[in-house]
Write a protein that holds these residues in place. Structure first.
Motif, short mmCIF file in Angstrom:
data_model
loop_
_atom_site.label_atom_id
_atom_site.label_comp_id
_atom_site.label_asym_id
_atom_site.label_seq_id
_atom_site.Cartn_x
_atom_site.Cartn_y
_atom_site.Cartn_z
N PHE A 162 -9.40 -7.74 1.04
CA PHE A 162 -8.60 -8.83 0.50
C PHE A 162 -7.31 -8.34 -0.16
CE2 PHE A 162 -12.99 -10.56 0.30
CZ PHE A 162 -12.81 -11.63 1.16
N SER A 163 -7.17 -7.03 -0.29
CA SER A 163 -5.99 -6.46 -0.92
C SER A 163 -4.76 -6.67 -0.02
CB SER A 163 -6.22 -4.97 -1.15
OG SER A 163 -5.79 -4.62 -2.42
N PRO A 164 -3.63 -7.18 -0.56
CA PRO A 164 -2.50 -7.48 0.31
C PRO A 164 -1.63 -6.28 0.66
CG PRO A 164 -2.01 -8.11 -1.92
CD PRO A 164 -3.41 -7.60 -1.94
N GLY A 165 -1.92 -5.12 0.12
CA GLY A 165 -1.12 -3.94 0.43
C GLY A 165 -1.19 -2.93 -0.69
N LEU A 166 -0.28 -1.97 -0.63
CA LEU A 166 -0.27 -0.92 -1.65
C LEU A 166 1.02 -1.00 -2.45
CD1 LEU A 166 -1.39 2.25 0.36
CD2 LEU A 166 -2.79 0.83 -1.11
N LEU A 167 0.91 -0.65 -3.72
CA LEU A 167 2.09 -0.44 -4.55
C LEU A 167 1.86 0.92 -5.17
CD1 LEU A 167 3.71 -2.96 -6.98
CD2 LEU A 167 3.25 -0.65 -7.73
#
Ligand SMILES: [Zn+2]
Ligand SMILES: [Zn+2]
Lengths: 260, 65
Positions: A151-156
């Motif tokens: 469910f994580s939308p991406g990395l920062l």
């Protein structure tokens, strides 16, 4: 805090952030990873599966498929009016019915909502031989990385802003050649820093020059990279991150007020 | 068996790039050039491609037990 846009393309946005702390940068990283809601397939009902992959494996692959997310019209199950029972505001049905032979792609999933479809249509889900068949009903929900990383939308992520000091270098051309991100420019006598922000602090130049080049990452200035997987745009990720942090800080201050 | 949907380490979706990678490396392009152009920057994602063998064609001939 001073912010400057460094580069922006389809896959990532890089920003220089000055005058902050590693703790603050890490807070943003963790918030994006765990608290931003995005959609993903959560349960799969198999009607038929004669492919080489077991039901569990195929369900797992379906879960990892990146879905375009519409955070306006969907709610997290726990916050939905149906109280977790599942309704059109929190659950989306996708169906798949295919017969072999051939590769089954994510674009063959039929979604009930045209706004929520796989981002990468050419994702191979399974490969079927002649006479093999897959028929299933999948349910996608909105949830956060805290429940499952899908469910994580991406990395920062971030690194210290590179600080490079070039001393009396004996072999400038060899060092410039060695740098994997081409930070330096060199002639036979002199080594100059050409593209400081490309430095990934790998220290190859420090080793090769036996310490004549000094490289360190700043503890107050950072290069921040936002890399979305496709559910949300980088802008939505930053907005969501700030909103989620405000919510958490408000909740904390409420609790502290109660203590007095 | 079959290419993973996402990189097991960083989570980047990679399966959609596998077809291109396979076709281009078969035509003789170097794996490095193809992966660079497909945007596989981190070595975790590159390892997924370099270590992968498509065994599903073989396995699919046998019955699941
Ligand atoms: Zn509901
Ligand atoms: Zn990776």
């Amino acid at each position: 805090m001073e912010i400057k846009l460094l580069s922006q393309d389809k896959t990532q946005v890089r920003v220089v952030v000055k005058g902050t702390t590693p703790a603050e940068m890490n807070t943003y990283r963790r918030t994006v990873l765990t608290t931003l809601p995005a959609m993903a397939i959560d349960t799969v009902e198999f009607v038929e599966n004669s492919s080489a992959l077991y039901d569990e494996m195929l369900a797992h692959r379906l879960g990892l498929v990146v879905l375009k997310t519409d955070t306006e019209s969907y709610f997290e199950k726990a916050k939905c009016k149906c109280k977790g029972a599942g309704c059109a505001r929190c659950t989306l049905e996708l169906t798949l019915e295919v017969e072999g032979p051939g590769i089954v792609y994510a674009e063959q999933l039929k979604s009930k909502d045209p706004a929520v479809i796989p981002v990468h249509g050419k994702t191979p889900l399974v490969k079927l031989l002649d006479n093999q068949k897959v028929k299933l009903i999948a349910h996608a929900i909105l949830s956060t990385g805290q429940e499952h990383i899908k469910f994580s939308p991406g990395l920062l992520y971030y690194q210290g802003y590179p600080q490079i000091k070039v001393g009396a270098v004996k072999n400038p051309e060899a060092i410039a050649e060695m740098c994997p991100t081409n930070v330096f420019e060199a002639d036979s006598k002199k080594l100059t820093v050409k593209n400081k922000e490309a430095c990934i602090l790998c220290m190859a130049c420090v080793d090769a020059s036996k310490g004549d080049v000094e490289v360190s990452g700043s503890a107050t200035d950072f290069i921040l990279t936002i890399e979305p997987w496709g559910q949300l745009t980088p802008g939505q990720m930053v907005d969501g991150c700030v909103d989620a942090l405000h919510e958490q800080i408000d909740a904390l201050s409420e609790e502290i007020k109660k203590l007095k | 068996m079959i290419i993973p949907i996402r990189c097991a380490s960083c989570g980047k979706p990679i399966a959609q790039l596998w077809g291109d990678y396979q076709r281009r490396t078969a035509q003789g392009e170097s794996a490095k050039t193809v992966m660079d152009e497909l945007g596989l920057v981190r070595y975790c994602c590159r390892a997924q491609f370099m270590g992968h063998v498509d065994l599903i064609d073989e396995i699919a001939k046998f019955k699941k037990g």
